[in-house]
Design a protein around this motif. Structure first.
Motif, PDB file in Angstrom:
ATOM      1  N   HIS A  12      -7.789   2.554  -3.173  1.00 35.95           N
ATOM      2  CA  HIS A  12      -7.925   2.140  -4.567  1.00 35.95           C
ATOM      3  C   HIS A  12      -6.916   1.035  -4.852  1.00 35.95           C
ATOM      4  N   GLN A  13      -7.354  -0.005  -5.523  1.00 37.38           N
ATOM      5  CA  GLN A  13      -6.420  -1.054  -5.932  1.00 37.38           C
ATOM      6  C   GLN A  13      -5.880  -0.718  -7.323  1.00 37.38           C
ATOM      7  N   LEU A  61      -0.344  -3.822  -5.633  1.00 37.13           N
ATOM      8  CA  LEU A  61      -0.258  -2.480  -5.053  1.00 37.13           C
ATOM      9  C   LEU A  61      -1.618  -1.801  -4.952  1.00 37.13           C
ATOM     10  N   TRP A  62      -1.882  -1.243  -3.756  1.00 34.20           N
ATOM     11  CA  TRP A  62      -3.007  -0.364  -3.509  1.00 34.20           C
ATOM     12  C   TRP A  62      -2.478   1.035  -3.225  1.00 34.20           C
ATOM     13  N   GLU A  63      -3.369   2.027  -3.300  1.00 39.00           N
ATOM     14  CA  GLU A  63      -3.033   3.345  -2.792  1.00 39.00           C
ATOM     15  C   GLU A  63      -4.056   3.740  -1.735  1.00 39.00           C
ATOM     16  N   MET A  66       0.832  -1.187   0.000  1.00 39.16           N
ATOM     17  CA  MET A  66       0.000   0.000   0.000  1.00 39.16           C
ATOM     18  C   MET A  66       0.874   1.247   0.000  1.00 39.16           C
ATOM     19  N   ASN A  67       0.612   2.149  -0.941  1.00 35.16           N
ATOM     20  CA  ASN A  67       1.292   3.445  -0.980  1.00 35.16           C
ATOM     21  C   ASN A  67       0.416   4.461  -0.250  1.00 35.16           C
ATOM     22  N   TYR A  68       0.981   5.103   0.787  1.00 36.22           N
ATOM     23  CA  TYR A  68       0.222   6.002   1.665  1.00 36.22           C
ATOM     24  C   TYR A  68       0.391   7.446   1.205  1.00 36.22           C
ATOM     25  N   TYR A  69      -0.717   8.088   0.859  1.00 34.04           N
ATOM     26  CA  TYR A  69      -0.728   9.500   0.498  1.00 34.04           C
ATOM     27  C   TYR A  69      -1.431  10.290   1.601  1.00 34.04           C
TER      28      TYR A  69
END
Length: 271
Positions: free
Chosen positions: A243-244, A249-251, A130-133
């Protein structure tokens, strides 16, 4: 792609086992003197800074709509500090802008729900990343509250539809949750008041997607909601959207808004 992701994950040092959320905290919302400071940090308990939140995208939006970059004046392990200059009367938006964070290990459950940090321990599913924004905003004003909504239309945003600096206890304010300029239907808004963890025990963390706090608000199909503050002082609104992107990878898009709720005029003169 697999090798790149694994390399990035291996290079990321986990800052904490818990899920932290971003916030901006001004020392003045109604700016009456030049000693204006805004704190930028991540936390589990708003508004207690756990570690500094720097950003290459700090901005101040002036009442006339002009957007200017802000550079931090100081940084500690716990927080970054801003000292924006207010050149005219009206409302100003202070923002971190969209801040790209690390890639974390995560778990994707069978019903396509995403968990990371401590939440991974209580669910079963397949391993993913997971990419964390993060995105944090606050509004301050000088003189009159000249306000008009000014979304950036990039990333996840909580946009006040009227002046957020006029919010009083016992009143309400309308907001809209946008992602890349489009409404987020049925968005869940987490509501927190300053130091509330000293008055009641919190079972779930703020990021927890299963968070069912009684204070939660759910937006309508247009991403709009009304906030009726239950306590004067600092209030914190927080939204998460997942979001996948692909099988690996998800965001995780996260946005917060710090508000000051004042007592109504008739209560201010009472002891």
């Amino acid at each position: 792609m697999h090798k790149i992701l694994l390399t990035i994950i291996a290079c990321v040092t986990s800052l904490s086992a818990q899920a932290h959320v971003p916030f901006l905290k001004p020392n003045q919302f109604n700016v009456t003197h030049h000693r204006l400071t805004i704190e930028s940090a991540f936390t589990e308990f708003p508004f207690q800074a756990d570690f500094a939140m720097d950003s290459p995208n700090f901005t101040i939006t002036a009442p006339n709509g002009t957007v200017s970059a802000i550079r931090p004046v100081a940084k500690t392990k716990a927080a970054v500090y801003l000292e924006p200059q207010l050149t005219e009367e009206g409302s100003y938006r202070i923002s971190t802008g969209q801040r790209v964070g690390p890639i974390y290990k995560a778990v994707e459950t069978a019903d396509k729900r995403l968990y990371f940090a401590d939440d991974m321990k209580r669910v079963t599913g397949k391993a993913t990343t997971m990419n964390y924004y993060s995105y944090a905003d606050t509004y301050i004003f000088k003189g009159q509250q000249k306000y008009a909504p000014k979304p950036f239309n990039k990333g996840l945003e909580i946009i006040p539809l009227a002046s957020p600096n006029g919010l009083l206890l016992g009143s309400a304010l309308a907001f809209q949750v946008l992602e890349n300029g489009k409404p987020v239907p049925n968005a869940r808004i987490i509501v927190v008041t300053d130091n509330e963890h000293f008055t009641k025990r919190r079972i779930e963390d703020l990021y927890d997607i299963d968070n069912v706090r009684a204070s939660n608000i759910h937006a309508n199909a247009q991403g709009e909601f009304s906030f009726y503050p239950q306590k004067a002082g600092l209030n914190f609104l927080f939204v998460t959207v997942h979001h996948q992107l692909n099988e690996l990878l998800w965001e995780s898009q996260n946005a917060s808004l710090t508000l000051e709720v004042n007592l109504p005029p008739e209560s201010q003169s009472k002891p």
